[in-house]
Design a protein around this motif. Structure first.
Motif, mmCIF file in Angstrom:
data_model
loop_
_atom_site.group_PDB
_atom_site.id
_atom_site.type_symbol
_atom_site.label_atom_id
_atom_site.label_comp_id
_atom_site.label_asym_id
_atom_site.label_seq_id
_atom_site.Cartn_x
_atom_site.Cartn_y
_atom_site.Cartn_z
ATOM 1 N N UNK A 20 29.890 44.837 -0.305
ATOM 2 C CA UNK A 20 28.840 45.849 -0.297
ATOM 3 C C UNK A 20 28.183 46.066 1.050
ATOM 4 N N UNK A 21 28.542 45.273 2.033
ATOM 5 C CA UNK A 21 27.950 45.438 3.364
ATOM 6 C C UNK A 21 28.614 46.605 4.096
ATOM 7 N N UNK A 22 27.908 47.179 5.078
ATOM 8 C CA UNK A 22 28.477 48.293 5.839
ATOM 9 C C UNK A 22 29.398 47.815 6.966
ATOM 10 N N UNK A 23 30.401 48.623 7.242
ATOM 11 C CA UNK A 23 31.302 48.445 8.376
ATOM 12 C C UNK A 23 31.435 49.798 9.056
ATOM 13 N N UNK A 24 31.947 49.813 10.268
ATOM 14 C CA UNK A 24 32.113 51.051 11.028
ATOM 15 C C UNK A 24 33.589 51.387 11.223
ATOM 16 N N UNK A 25 33.904 52.668 11.093
ATOM 17 C CA UNK A 25 35.242 53.166 11.410
ATOM 18 C C UNK A 25 35.106 54.178 12.544
ATOM 19 N N UNK A 26 36.232 54.663 13.030
ATOM 20 C CA UNK A 26 36.281 55.691 14.079
ATOM 21 C C UNK A 26 35.618 55.209 15.362
ATOM 22 N N UNK A 27 36.236 54.227 15.982
ATOM 23 C CA UNK A 27 35.734 53.617 17.215
ATOM 24 C C UNK A 27 36.236 54.352 18.457
ATOM 25 N N UNK A 28 36.719 55.543 18.285
ATOM 26 C CA UNK A 28 37.310 56.331 19.375
ATOM 27 C C UNK A 28 36.370 56.505 20.568
ATOM 28 N N UNK A 29 35.080 56.601 20.316
ATOM 29 C CA UNK A 29 34.120 56.868 21.398
ATOM 30 C C UNK A 29 33.360 55.611 21.838
ATOM 31 N N UNK A 30 33.728 54.453 21.323
ATOM 32 C CA UNK A 30 33.008 53.220 21.658
ATOM 33 C C UNK A 30 33.069 52.934 23.152
ATOM 34 N N UNK A 31 32.023 52.253 23.600
ATOM 35 C CA UNK A 31 31.884 51.957 25.019
ATOM 36 C C UNK A 31 31.188 50.616 25.157
ATOM 37 N N UNK A 32 31.683 49.775 26.059
ATOM 38 C CA UNK A 32 31.001 48.519 26.368
ATOM 39 C C UNK A 32 30.248 48.726 27.672
ATOM 40 N N UNK A 33 28.924 48.666 27.562
ATOM 41 C CA UNK A 33 28.085 48.844 28.742
ATOM 42 C C UNK A 33 26.719 48.235 28.442
ATOM 43 N N UNK A 34 26.220 47.379 29.340
ATOM 44 C CA UNK A 34 24.911 46.787 29.088
ATOM 45 C C UNK A 34 23.802 47.843 29.096
ATOM 46 N N UNK A 35 22.882 47.680 28.180
ATOM 47 C CA UNK A 35 21.712 48.551 28.096
ATOM 48 C C UNK A 35 20.673 47.822 27.260
ATOM 49 N N UNK A 36 19.407 47.879 27.655
ATOM 50 C CA UNK A 36 18.386 47.212 26.844
ATOM 51 C C UNK A 36 18.229 47.831 25.452
ATOM 52 N N UNK A 37 18.607 49.092 25.297
ATOM 53 C CA UNK A 37 18.502 49.765 24.009
ATOM 54 C C UNK A 37 19.879 50.223 23.540
ATOM 55 N N UNK A 38 20.013 50.341 22.242
ATOM 56 C CA UNK A 38 21.270 50.734 21.614
ATOM 57 C C UNK A 38 21.392 52.249 21.500
ATOM 58 N N UNK A 39 22.505 52.791 21.943
ATOM 59 C CA UNK A 39 22.804 54.208 21.731
ATOM 60 C C UNK A 39 22.743 54.517 20.242
ATOM 61 N N UNK A 53 26.321 44.671 17.046
ATOM 62 C CA UNK A 53 27.259 45.374 17.924
ATOM 63 C C UNK A 53 26.624 45.546 19.305
ATOM 64 N N UNK A 54 25.350 45.931 19.329
ATOM 65 C CA UNK A 54 24.640 46.091 20.603
ATOM 66 C C UNK A 54 24.511 44.762 21.344
ATOM 67 N N UNK A 55 24.313 43.674 20.615
ATOM 68 C CA UNK A 55 24.215 42.349 21.246
ATOM 69 C C UNK A 55 25.505 41.986 21.986
ATOM 70 N N UNK A 56 26.618 42.573 21.570
ATOM 71 C CA UNK A 56 27.904 42.383 22.263
ATOM 72 C C UNK A 56 28.049 43.331 23.454
ATOM 73 N N UNK A 57 27.032 44.175 23.689
ATOM 74 C CA UNK A 57 27.089 45.140 24.784
ATOM 75 C C UNK A 57 27.873 46.390 24.435
ATOM 76 N N UNK A 58 28.109 46.615 23.140
ATOM 77 C CA UNK A 58 28.955 47.717 22.688
ATOM 78 C C UNK A 58 28.103 48.785 22.011
ATOM 79 N N UNK A 59 28.476 50.023 22.251
ATOM 80 C CA UNK A 59 27.843 51.192 21.638
ATOM 81 C C UNK A 59 28.959 51.975 20.949
ATOM 82 N N UNK A 60 28.866 52.153 19.636
ATOM 83 C CA UNK A 60 29.879 52.874 18.862
ATOM 84 C C UNK A 60 29.880 54.362 19.232
ATOM 85 N N UNK A 61 28.720 54.963 19.355
ATOM 86 C CA UNK A 61 28.461 56.330 19.803
ATOM 87 C C UNK A 61 28.964 57.419 18.851
#
Length: 163
Positions: free
Chosen positions: A97-116, A76-84
């Motif tokens: 059995x793999x994980x997925x994310x719900x509740x993307x209400x606060x997601x943000x696309x912003x470049x950053x070297x580190x993941x929120x 997700x971070x490689x796409x420039x996205x932070x779920x937050x």
């Protein structure tokens, strides 16, 4: 969810009703942009967002896919996205059995070297969502009681090779 949206969890689908169609469409955008990171988006009908119902990590305390979740958050971070808003209530189990994310209400696309989501708001320089102001930020290592670090106390950290 109270103030921002009402959530109804059904057997096959979950409905999140917002106060406006724009708010539902804004969250639905992330389900369509990153379909590999979220359960299937079934419909957006006015102010209602409808997704496939999946069991949460909160409801499955023995399911702790730390390594797979870390990989998902890195992708997700490689796409420039932070779920937050990463915590055990927003991690769901896919059929395989793999994980997925719900509740993307606060997601943000912003470049950053580190993941929120893995490194936190201070390290990443990504702001805490306005709707979380005054609350403990939701990320992997958060001291909040539903964070990955606090709930999956098997020695996992966002950066440990053992996951």
């Amino acid at each position: 969810m109270g103030r921002r949206a009402a959530v109804t969890v059904g057997r096959s689908h979950t409905v999140k009703r917002y106060g406006s169609p724009a708010a539902a469409a804004a969250e639905a955008l992330w389900y369509t942009r990153l379909p590999w990171a979220a359960p299937r988006l079934l419909d957006v009908d006015g102010a209602a967002l409808v997704i496939e119902t999946r069991p949460t990590a909160r409801a499955l305390p023995g399911w702790q896919p730390a390594a797979a979740l870390r990989e998902l958050l890195q992708a997700v971070h490689a796409e420039g996205v932070h779920h937050r808003d990463v915590h055990v209530g927003n991690i769901v189990q896919a059929d395989d059995g793999s994980p997925l994310l719900i509740d993307w209400e606060t997601a943000l696309k912003r470049p950053s070297p580190l993941s929120y989501d893995l490194d936190g708001p201070e390290a990443s320089g990504i702001p805490v969502p306005a709707i979380h102001e005054g609350l403990t930020p939701q990320w992997w290592g958060s001291p909040q009681k539903s964070s990955i670090r606090m709930r999956w106390r098997n020695g996992c950290s966002s950066t440990s090779p053992a996951g």
